[in-house]
Motif scaffolding. Sequence first.
Motif, PDB file in Angstrom:
ATOM      1  N   ASN A  83     -54.719  28.321 -12.967  1.00  0.00           N
ATOM      2  CA  ASN A  83     -56.028  27.786 -12.578  1.00  0.00           C
ATOM      3  C   ASN A  83     -55.903  26.374 -12.018  1.00  0.00           C
ATOM      4  O   ASN A  83     -56.565  26.042 -11.036  1.00  0.00           O
ATOM      5  N   ARG A  84     -55.057  25.539 -12.644  1.00  0.00           N
ATOM      6  CA  ARG A  84     -54.848  24.175 -12.130  1.00  0.00           C
ATOM      7  C   ARG A  84     -54.250  24.205 -10.728  1.00  0.00           C
ATOM      8  O   ARG A  84     -54.645  23.439  -9.850  1.00  0.00           O
ATOM      9  N   ASP A  87     -56.996  25.276  -8.383  1.00  0.00           N
ATOM     10  CA  ASP A  87     -57.947  24.165  -8.203  1.00  0.00           C
ATOM     11  C   ASP A  87     -57.377  23.106  -7.275  1.00  0.00           C
ATOM     12  O   ASP A  87     -58.094  22.560  -6.432  1.00  0.00           O
ATOM     13  N   ASP A  90     -57.709  24.363  -3.808  1.00  0.00           N
ATOM     14  CA  ASP A  90     -59.099  24.248  -3.368  1.00  0.00           C
ATOM     15  C   ASP A  90     -59.424  22.816  -2.946  1.00  0.00           C
ATOM     16  O   ASP A  90     -60.077  22.595  -1.926  1.00  0.00           O
ATOM     17  N   GLN A  91     -58.960  21.857  -3.733  1.00  0.00           N
ATOM     18  CA  GLN A  91     -59.235  20.451  -3.432  1.00  0.00           C
ATOM     19  C   GLN A  91     -58.527  20.001  -2.164  1.00  0.00           C
ATOM     20  O   GLN A  91     -58.995  19.108  -1.470  1.00  0.00           O
TER      21      GLN A  91
END
Length: 98
Positions: A83-84, A87, A90-91
């Motif tokens: 997930n990290r 994320d 995504d960022q």
Amino acid sequence: MDAVDILLTALADPARWRLVSLLAERPRPVGVLAQLAQARQPQTTKHLQTLERAGVVTSQRTGQRRIYALRPTPLRDLAALLNRIADTADQAGGPRVR
């Protein structure tokens, strides 16, 4: 190899993944796991030993039977790591062609 590499290598094998799925339901003895996975007991034992070395399962001897149980914490830790990473992607703008 670090712990994540060992875990991913252990989970990458389809036969071991099947055992993880079966153990997610409840702890089971080797013979039952072999029967449910439609595999021979010696192969099943080797796969379970690999999963145990990777920290995904634990075993306990009860009489002449060895009962294996799933350890959810390593799977949750791996999910959090993935997930990290997602994320971070995504960022960074997500998938795009340059």
